[in-house]
Motif scaffolding. Structure first.
Motif, PDB file in Angstrom:
ATOM      1  N   CYS A   1       8.036  -4.559 -12.977  1.00 46.23           N
ATOM      2  CA  CYS A   1       6.944  -5.394 -13.432  1.00 46.23           C
ATOM      3  C   CYS A   1       5.623  -4.902 -12.869  1.00 46.23           C
ATOM      4  CB  CYS A   1       7.147  -6.836 -12.976  1.00 46.23           C
ATOM      5  SG  CYS A   1       8.572  -7.586 -13.755  1.00 46.23           S
ATOM      6  N   ALA A   2       5.632  -4.584 -11.558  1.00 47.94           N
ATOM      7  CA  ALA A   2       4.386  -4.195 -10.919  1.00 47.94           C
ATOM      8  C   ALA A   2       3.851  -2.919 -11.552  1.00 47.94           C
ATOM      9  CB  ALA A   2       4.600  -3.987  -9.428  1.00 47.94           C
TER      10      ALA A   2
ATOM     11  N   LEU B   1      11.092  -6.327  -9.798  1.00 50.83           N
ATOM     12  CA  LEU B   1       9.699  -6.509  -9.410  1.00 50.83           C
ATOM     13  C   LEU B   1       8.939  -5.202  -9.490  1.00 50.83           C
ATOM     14  CD1 LEU B   1       9.953  -8.910  -6.378  1.00 50.83           C
ATOM     15  CD2 LEU B   1       8.881  -9.339  -8.575  1.00 50.83           C
ATOM     16  N   THR B   2       9.603  -4.129  -9.040  1.00 49.84           N
ATOM     17  CA  THR B   2       8.929  -2.821  -9.076  1.00 49.84           C
ATOM     18  C   THR B   2       8.567  -2.496 -10.518  1.00 49.84           C
ATOM     19  OG1 THR B   2      10.596  -2.275  -7.468  1.00 49.84           O
ATOM     20  CG2 THR B   2       9.078  -0.530  -8.101  1.00 49.84           C
TER      21      THR B   2
ATOM     22  N   ALA C   1       4.748 -10.419  -8.179  1.00 50.19           N
ATOM     23  CA  ALA C   1       4.207  -9.297  -7.415  1.00 50.19           C
ATOM     24  C   ALA C   1       3.083  -9.726  -6.484  1.00 50.19           C
ATOM     25  CB  ALA C   1       3.706  -8.207  -8.368  1.00 50.19           C
TER      26      ALA C   1
ATOM     27  N   ILE D   1       5.253  -1.750  -4.139  1.00 49.68           N
ATOM     28  CA  ILE D   1       6.160  -2.656  -4.851  1.00 49.68           C
ATOM     29  C   ILE D   1       5.404  -3.913  -5.249  1.00 49.68           C
ATOM     30  CG2 ILE D   1       8.247  -4.051  -4.672  1.00 49.68           C
ATOM     31  CD1 ILE D   1       9.269  -2.014  -2.627  1.00 49.68           C
TER      32      ILE D   1
ATOM     33  N   GLY E   1       2.378  -3.583 -14.864  1.00 55.14           N
ATOM     34  CA  GLY E   1       1.138  -4.337 -14.843  1.00 55.14           C
ATOM     35  C   GLY E   1      -0.089  -3.487 -14.581  1.00 55.14           C
ATOM     36  N   SER E   2       0.092  -2.384 -13.871  1.00 57.15           N
ATOM     37  CA  SER E   2      -1.089  -1.579 -13.563  1.00 57.15           C
ATOM     38  C   SER E   2      -1.451  -0.720 -14.770  1.00 57.15           C
ATOM     39  CB  SER E   2      -0.827  -0.694 -12.348  1.00 57.15           C
ATOM     40  OG  SER E   2       0.142   0.267 -12.670  1.00 57.15           O
TER      41      SER E   2
ATOM     42  N   LYS F   1       1.516  -6.352  -5.002  1.00 60.38           N
ATOM     43  CA  LYS F   1       0.064  -6.195  -5.024  1.00 60.38           C
ATOM     44  C   LYS F   1      -0.510  -6.571  -3.649  1.00 60.38           C
ATOM     45  CE  LYS F   1      -0.394  -5.261  -9.427  1.00 60.38           C
ATOM     46  NZ  LYS F   1      -0.875  -3.962  -9.867  1.00 60.38           N
ATOM     47  N   PRO F   2      -1.454  -5.777  -3.131  1.00 65.30           N
ATOM     48  CA  PRO F   2      -2.012  -6.108  -1.815  1.00 65.30           C
ATOM     49  C   PRO F   2      -2.901  -7.342  -1.837  1.00 65.30           C
ATOM     50  CG  PRO F   2      -3.008  -4.089  -2.678  1.00 65.30           C
ATOM     51  CD  PRO F   2      -1.904  -4.463  -3.624  1.00 65.30           C
TER      52      PRO F   2
ATOM     53  N   GLY G   1      -4.946  -0.293  -2.139  1.00 63.08           N
ATOM     54  CA  GLY G   1      -3.979  -0.564  -3.193  1.00 63.08           C
ATOM     55  C   GLY G   1      -4.498  -0.206  -4.575  1.00 63.08           C
TER      56      GLY G   1
ATOM     57  N   ILE H   1       0.828  -1.210   0.000  1.00 64.94           N
ATOM     58  CA  ILE H   1       0.000   0.000   0.000  1.00 64.94           C
ATOM     59  C   ILE H   1       0.862   1.259   0.000  1.00 64.94           C
ATOM     60  CG2 ILE H   1      -1.670   1.329   1.344  1.00 64.94           C
ATOM     61  CD1 ILE H   1      -2.850  -1.460   2.132  1.00 64.94           C
TER      62      ILE H   1
END
Lengths: 313, 506
Positions: free
Chosen positions: B21-22, B18-19, A178, A160, B25-26, A162-163, B239, A156
């Motif tokens: 990728c994340a 990872l950052t 993630a 970095i 992805g959004s 996903k919650p 989130g 949150i």
């Protein structure tokens, strides 16, 4: 060897039968008015009675169980009463998700605890004390609390990970990482604590053995002595604990999957049990029992591979 | 030490990866959003039209099916698949004229025969709301675009019911398919993507490219994500994983607004005590109207609203909603907190030394609420003996095992509310209380002229309040949360806003 495996499998079948019978009995006793729960408060009494009849809930217990068992033996586990999804599909689609978590957590806890355990046992002193404190903390702090803290900080605030949710590895490896990283960390923590302690103890014991002194006197490097000889001897008990934990992690996944809204076996087990979704719960019971039997068998075989002393002649 | 540095470096690289990728992805890019992700509290029980649930499950049905009529946000009725709907003189025959340009996603035409078959299947199906069509004697296709519905008796709720699950139309070719419950074939604005859907967790839809009313489809993709756990839902909101969602309670509203979401409030339910044993069958005390009135006066409804409902709601003494023609603002304060008056009424009824009521409790509805209201009743001399009903609370109270109990009950449109809570055969009139006054009013509501019917609803509401058939505390606020990219108009008579009322904000 084959006779050993067959005997274990046979006892596994009996175990699954006993577990499923007990589970059915418990579900029945705690069930209450399931038809009303499926239909909600707005349904009329006649609609509820019709639903109960359609599901066979108006039959005596042994008739219901007999019907379930006769279908289950032929591989037909029915459909969920609350989502209409076939039970086998519901379980297989979620099994890979939970296995992602449980296997991931097992691998992580195996690697980390070997590193920490060996470090603590060989360095001793302050390194040992720090590791000891961390393992005690790992025991003391419940996984769900760690999970909640991890979500708040890394998902949150820092964004970095996903919650909630889960992405299949095949769909997007980045998305998969993630979504599973935080749950795996939360799950692995308790395991790391237990296995680290075990490895530390076993390595310290092994280091005191005569053969270690002999190896050292022959000029083998310390790394070689520890990782090739000592660890192999110390690995047996650690493996046994890891095996117990692997099965235990399925239990841990129940809570972790709820917190992260991950569509795994644990999440569906919680929902299905509270609702009284008998076909789905029974399917889960059978699937879990099979996993436990198979995992234990594999661990027994691995133990024999690692340690000739436990091999059957 | 060298090894530690290398380990740290690897960890940093992995974290950075990872950052990346994340973030990739959004999809919260600039411009108008093309994907709508909605949080729902329950999975779809089934997608089979004849078994559809409503309320919190309404978006599942609305995604894949069209209903014969459409419910406007204020509860009024508009044409949809049926362009025209007319009753005969005594309202026992309803004629529907259908659009002729609608096709199911399997390519077959949506015609009168398909509609008639769906109506009869729903009436005989497994939906919890199958009683919506209980009055239907038959439904026939007069020609390809005309359906005639004949009724056993007129039903003032029928048109409203046809805006809901009872009016949804599934392709007859799908009726016999093995996967009918999980792979729907309708004519609706979206098509379920079975491969991407995880049943029970997330339902993924794509826009129906051939939809007959493209102006109603505001998104290319729709996802319905199920959150059975309040913490997970809150984390998903924080989130940014949902655009809009229903909430199970008002406990987290502060955190939800702090996350940048807007709360769209709505009053759909009332909460308080059901005083159903008005003839005193289980306990003679409840048969005395003074005792029931005393119970009403015993409750400090404002305090209960604060303590139980966190202040989200409106105190009331009536069970008819604000949208009802029978609603009377004065009846919201018909009984105000007055313990002295409650004691006097109890004394007049012969219970000066107090009385005892048997009631069920359940942790499903919280634990504090039972303690709180028992204390307020105790203060006027009424002792409550609780029995833990656990999971069987609803079936126990409907059995009926108790003359009075705590409950949260929905506020339907008038006729549905009467059939649900007041009429002699109503599900929640479990002791079947009946008297000539109520019967006459219900008869007038059913068959009277519009003006007579409206007046009778008012009179019925007043009668029920005066005679303390219930002891309502307050109308509860339901809170629907939307993010900064999403606008919604809530539906006055449904727990979930209707799908076409979600629009993107660019």
């Amino acid at each position: 060897m084959i006779r050993f495996i067959l005997r274990r499998l046979l006892s596994g079948v009996i175990l699954i039968f006993v577990i499923s019978t007990v589970a059915y009995l418990l579900l029945y006793l705690g069930g209450g008015d399931i038809a009303r729960r499926i239909l909600g408060q707005s349904a009329t009494a006649a609609t509820v009675a019709q639903k109960a009849h359609a599901l066979g809930l108006d039959q005596p217990l042994f008739v219901q169980y007999g019907q379930w068992l006769s279908h289950a033996v032929t591989g037909s586990l029915g459909s969920s009463w609350f989502t209409s999804q076939p039970v086998t599909a519901a379980i297989t689609s979620r099994l890979s998700v939970t296995l992602s978590l449980v296997i991931g957590a097992t691998i992580i806890s195996a690697i980390v605890s070997v590193i920490l355990g060996v470090l603590a046992a060989t360095r001793r002193g302050w390194v040992d004390r720090v590791v000891q404190i961390f393992t005690i903390l790992g025991f003391a702090i419940p996984g769900f609390l760690v999970a909640l803290a991890l979500v708040t900080v890394f998902a949150i605030d820092l964004k970095i990970f996903k919650p909630t949710g889960f992405v299949q590895f095949a769909t997007s490896p980045g998305g998969w990482a993630a979504t599973v990283t935080l749950p795996i960390i939360a799950l692995a923590l308790g395991g790391i604590a237990g296995v680290t302690q075990q490895i530390r103890g076993s390595v310290i014991d092994a280091l005191r053995q005569d053969y270690v002194r002999t190896l050292r006197s022959r000029g083998l490097s310390n790394t070689r002595v520890v990782y090739k000889h000592v660890l192999r001897n110390a690995g047996g008990p650690a493996l046994a604990i890891l095996a117990v934990q692997f099965v235990g992690l399925f239990g841990g996944a129940v809570i972790i999957e709820q917190i992260f809204a991950i569509p795994g076996l644990g999440q569906v087990a919680v929902i299905a049990t509270t609702q009284g979704d008998i076909p789905l719960v029974m399917g889960l019971v059978v699937a879990t029992a099979i996993i436990v039997v198979v995992v234990n068998l594999i661990i027994d075989l691995l133990q024999g591979f690692l340690n000739p002393k436990v091999r059957l002649s | 030490m060298f090894r530690w540095k290398r380990l740290t470096a690897i960890a940093a690289v992995v974290a950075l990866g990872l950052t990346g990728c994340a973030a990739g992805g959004s999809d919260s890019s600039s411009g108008t959003p093309t994907t709508l992700t909605l949080g729902v509290l329950v999975p779809a029980t089934t997608f089979e039209a004849s078994g559809l649930n409503w309320a919190n499950e309404s978006p599942y049905g609305q995604a894949v099916y069209d209903s014969l009529l459409r419910g406007n946000p204020d509860g009024s009725i508009a044409p949809n698949l049926a362009t025209d709907y007319t009753y005969n003189a005594d309202k026992t025959v309803l004629t529907l004229k259908l659009r002729t340009d609608v096709k199911f996603t399997d390519g077959t035409a949506l015609d009168a025969s398909a509609v008639a078959q769906n109506l009869l299947r729903f009436r005989d199906g497994t939906s919890p709301n199958k009683s919506y069509l209980a009055a239907v004697a038959d439904a026939t296709a007069t020609d390809t675009s005309t359906v005639t519905i004949t009724l056993k008796a007129s039903d003032p709720s029928l048109l409203s019911n046809l805006t809901r699950n009872a009016g949804m139309v599934e392709s007859p070719a799908a009726f016999t398919k093995a996967d009918v419950a999980t792979n729907p074939v309708g004519s609706g604005p979206y098509i379920l993507d079975v491969a991407k859907t995880v049943v029970g967790t997330s339902y993924v839809f794509e826009k129906n490219p051939n939809y007959w009313k493209p102006a109603d489809v505001h998104y290319d993709n729709l996802t319905l994500s199920v959150f059975s756990d309040a913490t997970a839902l809150l984390n998903a909101i924080k989130g940014g994983q949902v655009n809009a969602t229903n909430t199970a309670s008002n406990n987290d509203l502060d955190q939800i607004t702090a996350a940048g979401f807007t709360i769209n409030p709505l009053e759909l339910n009332w909460t308080g005590l059901m005083l159903i044993d008005r003839d005193g069958t289980s306990n003679p005390a409840l048969g005395d109207v003074r005792v029931r009135q005393a119970i009403n006066y015993a409750f400090d409804t404002k305090a209960l609203l604060q303590a139980v409902g966190q202040g989200y709601g409106t105190p009331t003494s009536q069970i008819f909603p604000k949208t009802s023609v029978g609603y009377d603002p004065a009846l919201d304060s018909a009984y105000t907190y007055d313990p002295a008056k409650a004691k006097a009424l109890l004394a007049a009824a012969g219970y000066a030394n107090g009385l005892t009521l048997q009631m069920p409790s359940t942790s499903l509805l919280g634990t504090a609420v039972f303690t709180l209201y028992a204390q307020q009743l105790k203060d006027v001399g009424i002792t409550v003996n609780f029995t833990d009903a656990g999971n069987n609370y609803i079936s126990d109270v409907l059995a009926p095992k108790y003359g009075s109990y705590y409950f949260i009950l929905q506020e339907d449109p008038d006729w549905a509310l009467i059939q649900f809570s007041i009429a002699p055969t109503a599900t929640f009139n479990s002791y079947h209380t009946q008297n000539a006054t109520v019967d006459a009013l219900i008869e007038k509501i059913h068959n009277g002229s519009q003006a007579d019917s409206d007046q009778a609803v008012k009179d019925l509401n007043k009668y029920v309040v005066d005679n303390a058939w219930f002891a309502p505390w307050y109308r509860m606020q339901s809170s629907f949360a939307t993010d900064a990219h999403t606008k919604v108009t809530v539906q006055a008579d449904n727990a979930y806003p209707y799908l076409w009322n979600f629009t993107p904000i660019s």
